[in-house]
Motif scaffolding. Structure first.
Motif, mmCIF file in Angstrom:
data_model
loop_
_atom_site.group_PDB
_atom_site.id
_atom_site.type_symbol
_atom_site.label_atom_id
_atom_site.label_comp_id
_atom_site.label_asym_id
_atom_site.label_seq_id
_atom_site.Cartn_x
_atom_site.Cartn_y
_atom_site.Cartn_z
ATOM 1 N N CYS A 291 0.840 -1.207 0.000
ATOM 2 C CA CYS A 291 0.000 0.000 0.000
ATOM 3 C C CYS A 291 0.870 1.250 0.000
ATOM 4 C CB CYS A 291 -0.925 -0.004 1.214
ATOM 5 S SG CYS A 291 -2.226 -1.253 1.171
ATOM 6 N N CYS A 292 1.955 1.225 0.781
ATOM 7 C CA CYS A 292 2.883 2.362 0.787
ATOM 8 C C CYS A 292 3.472 2.573 -0.606
ATOM 9 C CB CYS A 292 4.007 2.113 1.788
ATOM 10 S SG CYS A 292 3.519 2.248 3.518
ATOM 11 N N GLY A 293 3.750 1.480 -1.304
ATOM 12 C CA GLY A 293 4.271 1.588 -2.659
ATOM 13 C C GLY A 293 3.270 2.238 -3.597
ATOM 14 N N MET A 294 1.992 1.915 -3.409
ATOM 15 C CA MET A 294 0.952 2.550 -4.211
ATOM 16 C C MET A 294 0.923 4.063 -3.954
ATOM 17 S SD MET A 294 -0.927 0.378 -6.062
ATOM 18 C CE MET A 294 -1.377 -1.361 -6.162
ATOM 19 N N MET A 295 1.016 4.443 -2.687
ATOM 20 C CA MET A 295 0.997 5.867 -2.359
ATOM 21 C C MET A 295 2.229 6.571 -2.900
ATOM 22 S SD MET A 295 -0.685 8.334 -1.112
ATOM 23 C CE MET A 295 -1.988 7.605 -0.100
ATOM 24 N N GLN A 296 3.369 5.882 -2.863
ATOM 25 C CA GLN A 296 4.593 6.460 -3.402
ATOM 26 C C GLN A 296 4.452 6.736 -4.896
ATOM 27 O OE1 GLN A 296 6.990 7.356 -1.447
ATOM 28 N NE2 GLN A 296 9.044 6.877 -2.209
ATOM 29 N N ARG A 297 3.862 5.774 -5.611
ATOM 30 C CA ARG A 297 3.681 5.956 -7.055
ATOM 31 C C ARG A 297 2.643 7.047 -7.344
ATOM 32 N NH1 ARG A 297 5.025 0.515 -6.804
ATOM 33 N NH2 ARG A 297 2.921 -0.256 -6.468
ATOM 34 N N PHE A 298 1.662 7.182 -6.451
ATOM 35 C CA PHE A 298 0.693 8.262 -6.613
ATOM 36 C C PHE A 298 1.376 9.622 -6.421
ATOM 37 C CE2 PHE A 298 -2.177 11.264 -4.445
ATOM 38 C CZ PHE A 298 -3.128 11.447 -5.440
ATOM 39 N N ARG A 299 2.231 9.725 -5.412
ATOM 40 C CA ARG A 299 2.901 10.990 -5.125
ATOM 41 C C ARG A 299 3.894 11.372 -6.223
ATOM 42 N NH1 ARG A 299 3.706 8.870 0.393
ATOM 43 N NH2 ARG A 299 2.243 9.873 1.818
ATOM 44 N N LEU A 300 4.692 10.394 -6.653
ATOM 45 C CA LEU A 300 5.805 10.685 -7.554
ATOM 46 C C LEU A 300 5.464 10.500 -9.023
ATOM 47 C CD1 LEU A 300 8.689 9.000 -5.505
ATOM 48 C CD2 LEU A 300 7.878 11.372 -5.408
ATOM 49 N N GLY A 301 4.347 9.811 -9.300
ATOM 50 C CA GLY A 301 3.960 9.574 -10.685
ATOM 51 C C GLY A 301 4.710 8.395 -11.270
ATOM 52 N N PRO A 302 4.379 8.024 -12.514
ATOM 53 C CA PRO A 302 3.494 8.777 -13.412
ATOM 54 C C PRO A 302 2.006 8.517 -13.184
ATOM 55 C CG PRO A 302 4.318 6.851 -14.535
ATOM 56 C CD PRO A 302 4.972 6.852 -13.178
ATOM 57 N N ASP A 303 1.660 7.554 -12.287
ATOM 58 C CA ASP A 303 0.249 7.213 -12.084
ATOM 59 C C ASP A 303 -0.306 7.999 -10.902
ATOM 60 O OD1 ASP A 303 -2.221 6.129 -11.694
ATOM 61 O OD2 ASP A 303 -1.579 4.042 -11.801
ATOM 62 N N HIS A 304 -1.093 9.034 -11.188
ATOM 63 C CA HIS A 304 -1.716 9.837 -10.137
ATOM 64 C C HIS A 304 -3.198 9.495 -9.993
ATOM 65 C CE1 HIS A 304 1.885 12.283 -9.746
ATOM 66 N NE2 HIS A 304 1.893 12.467 -11.053
ATOM 67 N N SER A 305 -3.558 8.253 -10.282
ATOM 68 C CA SER A 305 -4.961 7.855 -10.259
ATOM 69 C C SER A 305 -5.494 7.824 -8.833
ATOM 70 C CB SER A 305 -5.145 6.475 -10.898
ATOM 71 O OG SER A 305 -4.554 5.466 -10.096
ATOM 72 N N LEU A 306 -6.793 8.073 -8.709
ATOM 73 C CA LEU A 306 -7.454 8.031 -7.406
ATOM 74 C C LEU A 306 -7.371 6.630 -6.808
ATOM 75 C CD1 LEU A 306 -9.138 9.534 -5.297
ATOM 76 C CD2 LEU A 306 -11.191 8.919 -6.597
ATOM 77 N N GLU A 307 -7.424 5.595 -7.665
ATOM 78 C CA GLU A 307 -7.346 4.217 -7.174
ATOM 79 C C GLU A 307 -6.043 3.971 -6.434
ATOM 80 O OE1 GLU A 307 -7.821 -0.372 -8.829
ATOM 81 O OE2 GLU A 307 -7.411 1.261 -10.234
ATOM 82 N N ARG A 308 -4.925 4.474 -6.977
ATOM 83 C CA ARG A 308 -3.629 4.330 -6.302
ATOM 84 C C ARG A 308 -3.693 4.960 -4.911
ATOM 85 N NH1 ARG A 308 -0.198 0.706 -8.787
ATOM 86 N NH2 ARG A 308 0.196 1.227 -10.955
ATOM 87 N N ALA A 309 -4.229 6.171 -4.838
ATOM 88 C CA ALA A 309 -4.290 6.868 -3.559
ATOM 89 C C ALA A 309 -5.187 6.135 -2.559
ATOM 90 C CB ALA A 309 -4.787 8.295 -3.770
ATOM 91 N N MET A 310 -6.307 5.612 -3.035
ATOM 92 C CA MET A 310 -7.240 4.910 -2.147
ATOM 93 C C MET A 310 -6.609 3.657 -1.566
ATOM 94 S SD MET A 310 -10.837 5.363 -4.227
ATOM 95 C CE MET A 310 -11.726 4.313 -3.079
ATOM 96 N N ILE A 311 -5.882 2.927 -2.399
ATOM 97 C CA ILE A 311 -5.195 1.732 -1.894
ATOM 98 C C ILE A 311 -4.050 2.149 -0.978
ATOM 99 C CG2 ILE A 311 -3.825 -0.292 -2.530
ATOM 100 C CD1 ILE A 311 -5.440 -0.427 -5.130
ATOM 101 N N GLY A 312 -3.346 3.215 -1.353
ATOM 102 C CA GLY A 312 -2.224 3.673 -0.552
ATOM 103 C C GLY A 312 -2.595 4.025 0.870
ATOM 104 N N ARG A 313 -3.754 4.642 1.055
ATOM 105 C CA ARG A 313 -4.165 5.060 2.402
ATOM 106 C C ARG A 313 -4.462 3.864 3.311
ATOM 107 N NH1 ARG A 313 -9.235 4.129 3.448
ATOM 108 N NH2 ARG A 313 -9.156 5.352 5.368
ATOM 109 N N ARG A 314 -4.653 2.684 2.728
ATOM 110 C CA ARG A 314 -4.978 1.506 3.533
ATOM 111 C C ARG A 314 -3.778 1.011 4.343
ATOM 112 N NH1 ARG A 314 -8.419 -3.071 0.880
ATOM 113 N NH2 ARG A 314 -8.684 -3.472 3.096
#
Length: 330
Positions: A291-314
């Motif tokens: 989940c932290c990896g998902m949030m990292q990819r959301f923060r740094l890109g290239p994938d800024h999708s809402l799904e990444r952020a939602m999983i990241g917060r878990r």
């Protein structure tokens, strides 16, 4: 352009399914950056055949480090199906001349994979009473597959898994005290290599099980398969993140550890509860780090999708789960 997916599939199917007329309704179901899943029907005079294409399109690179690869996945599914494990029948493995990339075609299995429906809908009420026992039985059969017949797979030990998880966690450079505690606990309670290494499915959980009113119909997504401690699979299905709110039913939100273990033992294999608990802790931390990896990819890109952020917060949810798991056990 080589042609549309429908044209390529029609040409491909004609080469290995005698009498096939065409392919209709190809629909992409899911997929990430490197893999796709398509559902389609093969038109045949004797009746249409529902099929699934799982592939990495032409031009995509190698599978991620943890992934066994689509060729190995197809081989494992063929071995499992032949041994009576509920796994989709692999009908064909793609070749370069098909121009569809790497992957395979399998027979479509009807059923449900969405946890919310499986855990709450009335049509699955009877199935829910036996799913944990079925999981134990199926995992026992997976673990009984002879190692000599398996494709080349990575071998994982508890120590190697701890090392990999810690490296990934440190790479985020965002300290989390609960993750530090869990890593220390895992190092202190490392049970060492198991007495008998087996095939490990690696991702046996909701979303990778097709379920009908009669129970489990198929096990999907063998891409994280490896050899190692069979108790890993039993611990992973008990991770709280796969219970979807039904926290009092440790096995997938539908059953008890006792029923899971009973199904496993009835199939002739021995359960080691302490090792299962170790792998449940490991699995919880692994999901938290993912989940932290998902949030990292959301923060740094290239994938800024809402799904990444939602999983990241878990990741915060897994911290609560870890504290519960690591509390003194009376």
């Amino acid at each position: 352009m080589a042609g549309s997916i429908e044209e390529l599939l029609t040409r491909c199917v004609a080469a290995w399914y005698p009498g096939a007329c065409s392919v209709v309704g190809p629909t992409r179901l899911s997929g990430g950056a490197s893999q796709e899943t398509w559902s389609f029907d093969i038109v045949h005079p004797n009746g249409n055949l529902g099929a699934i294409l799982r592939r990495a399109p032409p031009g995509y690179g190698a599978a991620p480090t943890r992934a066994a690869g689509l060729s190995a996945e197809a081989s494992l599914m063929q071995l499992a199906h032949a041994a009576g494990v509920p796994s989709p029948e692999v009908l064909y493995v793609l070749r370069p001349e098909d121009e569809l990339g790497t992957g395979f075609v399998m027979r479509r299995v009807e059923g449900e994979t969405i946890p919310r429906k499986i855990l709450r809908d009335a049509q699955f009420a009877e199935a829910r009473t036996k799913l944990a026992h079925q999981c134990g039985d199926i995992l026992a059969r997976i673990h009984a597959l002879p190692l000599a017949g398996l494709p080349k797979l990575r071998c994982m030990t508890p120590q190697a898994e701890i090392t990999q998880l810690e490296q990934e966690y440190r790479s985020f450079e965002r300290p989390r005290p609960v993750f530090e505690l869990a890593l220390r606990w895992l190092r202190d309670h490392d049970p060492g290599e198991c007495a008998e290494a087996t095939l490990v499915h690696g991702d046996f959980r909701h979303g990778n099980l097709i379920i009908g009113p009669d129970g489990i119909r198929a096990v999907l997504d063998w891409e994280l398969a490896h050899t190692g401690d069979p108790m890993e699979d039993l611990g992973w299905i008990c991770v709280n993140s796969w219970r979807f709110g039904e926290i009092d039913r440790p096995v997938g939100g539908f059953g008890s550890r006792e029923n899971l273990f009973a199904g496993y033992q009835a199939a002739g294999r021995r359960v080691e509860p302490a090792r299962v608990h170790f792998w449940e802790v490991m699995g919880t931390l692994r999901w938290g780090i993912m989940c932290c990896g998902m949030m990292q990819r959301f923060r740094l890109g290239p994938d800024h999708s809402l799904e990444r952020a939602m999983i990241g917060r878990r990741s915060s949810e897994t911290e609560v789960d870890l504290l519960r798991l690591l509390a003194p056990r009376g």
